[in-house]
Scaffold this motif. Structure first.
Motif, PDB file in Angstrom:
ATOM      1  N   ASP A  21       0.857  -1.192   0.000  1.00 25.01           N
ATOM      2  CA  ASP A  21       0.000   0.000   0.000  1.00 25.01           C
ATOM      3  C   ASP A  21       0.887   1.233   0.000  1.00 25.01           C
ATOM      4  O   ASP A  21       1.569   1.520   0.983  1.00 25.01           O
ATOM      5  N   LYS A  22       0.885   1.962  -1.108  1.00 24.94           N
ATOM      6  CA  LYS A  22       1.733   3.145  -1.239  1.00 24.94           C
ATOM      7  C   LYS A  22       1.060   4.406  -0.703  1.00 24.94           C
ATOM      8  O   LYS A  22       1.689   5.445  -0.585  1.00 24.94           O
ATOM      9  N   ALA A  32      -5.858   9.340   5.950  1.00 27.19           N
ATOM     10  CA  ALA A  32      -5.038   8.147   6.183  1.00 27.19           C
ATOM     11  C   ALA A  32      -4.163   7.851   4.973  1.00 27.19           C
ATOM     12  O   ALA A  32      -2.996   7.468   5.122  1.00 27.19           O
ATOM     13  N   ALA A  33      -4.693   8.031   3.771  1.00 25.58           N
ATOM     14  CA  ALA A  33      -3.936   7.748   2.546  1.00 25.58           C
ATOM     15  C   ALA A  33      -2.690   8.633   2.452  1.00 25.58           C
ATOM     16  O   ALA A  33      -1.617   8.166   2.067  1.00 25.58           O
ATOM     17  N   TYR A  34      -2.809   9.901   2.828  1.00 27.24           N
ATOM     18  CA  TYR A  34      -1.653  10.792   2.812  1.00 27.24           C
ATOM     19  C   TYR A  34      -0.635  10.353   3.873  1.00 27.24           C
ATOM     20  O   TYR A  34       0.568  10.322   3.624  1.00 27.24           O
ATOM     21  N   GLY A  35      -1.126  10.015   5.064  1.00 28.45           N
ATOM     22  CA  GLY A  35      -0.240   9.586   6.146  1.00 28.45           C
ATOM     23  C   GLY A  35       0.573   8.361   5.772  1.00 28.45           C
ATOM     24  O   GLY A  35       1.757   8.272   6.075  1.00 28.45           O
ATOM     25  N   VAL A  36      -0.062   7.412   5.093  1.00 29.78           N
ATOM     26  CA  VAL A  36       0.635   6.202   4.646  1.00 29.78           C
ATOM     27  C   VAL A  36       1.720   6.583   3.640  1.00 29.78           C
ATOM     28  O   VAL A  36       2.866   6.139   3.733  1.00 29.78           O
ATOM     29  N   LYS A  89       0.223  -4.690  10.139  1.00 31.04           N
ATOM     30  CA  LYS A  89       0.862  -3.735   9.233  1.00 31.04           C
ATOM     31  C   LYS A  89       2.327  -3.579   9.606  1.00 31.04           C
ATOM     32  O   LYS A  89       2.752  -3.926  10.702  1.00 31.04           O
ATOM     33  N   ARG A  90       3.050  -3.006   8.661  1.00 32.78           N
ATOM     34  CA  ARG A  90       4.449  -2.665   8.886  1.00 32.78           C
ATOM     35  C   ARG A  90       4.797  -1.529   7.934  1.00 32.78           C
ATOM     36  O   ARG A  90       4.475  -1.596   6.753  1.00 32.78           O
ATOM     37  N   GLN A  91       5.424  -0.510   8.446  1.00 32.49           N
ATOM     38  CA  GLN A  91       5.844   0.613   7.613  1.00 32.49           C
ATOM     39  C   GLN A  91       6.847   0.107   6.583  1.00 32.49           C
ATOM     40  O   GLN A  91       7.827  -0.554   6.935  1.00 32.49           O
ATOM     41  N   ALA A  92       6.603   0.377   5.306  1.00 34.87           N
ATOM     42  CA  ALA A  92       7.488  -0.098   4.242  1.00 34.87           C
ATOM     43  C   ALA A  92       8.804   0.683   4.220  1.00 34.87           C
ATOM     44  O   ALA A  92       9.859   0.113   3.951  1.00 34.87           O
TER      45      ALA A  92
END
Length: 187
Positions: A21-22, A32-36, A89-92
């Motif tokens: 998930d980019k 949330a999409a911007y934060g990711v 989850k895990r931060q990429a």
């Protein structure tokens, strides 16, 4: 921080550089999409419990069942395990933290980000790292041993690794019913 290894069934596994998930850097800054996207993307998988005892153990160990007022354990596909899952989850992107030993003053760096390790355990005698190009993505229903961390007094869970025991090939077929309006878009 406590580590757990559990036999689980996977759904919507987005855990590889090819399918994570980019997020969306163009989305509103408070979304949330911007934060990711701002953190470099994230890996995510719905991990279904196969035994009630595993869920009970996490609860007994202090897992927060409603972090930020959202249910941690979700009722899902009843055909997978006990029908209950949690998102792991895990931060990429890199998420490097520094720790200083109070006695020796030695500084240690730990990267809590990056992609999880994916192991091919279909043939335990010849286990190896998963090869996305050769083996493909993980389809819904894939059985695996999932390693994750629980931290912050049970408020946080972080995906660490997946060992695939029974691979279900990824399929786009049957994921969406044909719309009765499909012909509207034919021009």
């Amino acid at each position: 921080m406590a580590k757990y290894d559990m036999e689980m069934i996977l759904e919507y596994a987005k855990v590889f550089p090819q399918n994570y998930d980019k997020g969306d850097i163009e989305a509103p800054k408070k979304s949330a999409a911007y934060g990711v996207a701002a953190k470099g993307g994230q890996t995510v998988v719905d991990a279904y419990f196969t035994k009630q005892e595993d869920l009970d153990r996490l609860i007994e160990d202090g897992m927060d069942l409603t972090p930020m007022n959202h249910n941690r354990v979700i009722e899902g596909n009843q055909e997978f395990g006990i029908g209950k899952y949690m998102k792991l989850k895990r931060q990429a992107g890199d998420n490097i933290k520094e720790f200083t030993n109070k006695k020796t003053k030695e500084v240690t760096q730990v990267n809590y980000g990056g992609f999880p390790k994916i192991v091919d355990l279909r043939d335990p005698e010849n286990k190896r790292l998963w090869d996305y190009e050769e083996d493909g993505p993980l389809g819904n229903g894939t059985k695996a041993i999932v390693r994750f961390d629980m931290y912050s007094d049970g408020a946080g869970l972080r995906l660490e690794a997946i060992a695939v025991k029974e691979h279900v090939p990824y399929s786009t077929q049957g994921t969406q019913e044909k719309s009765e309006y499909a012909d509207v878009w034919d021009v």
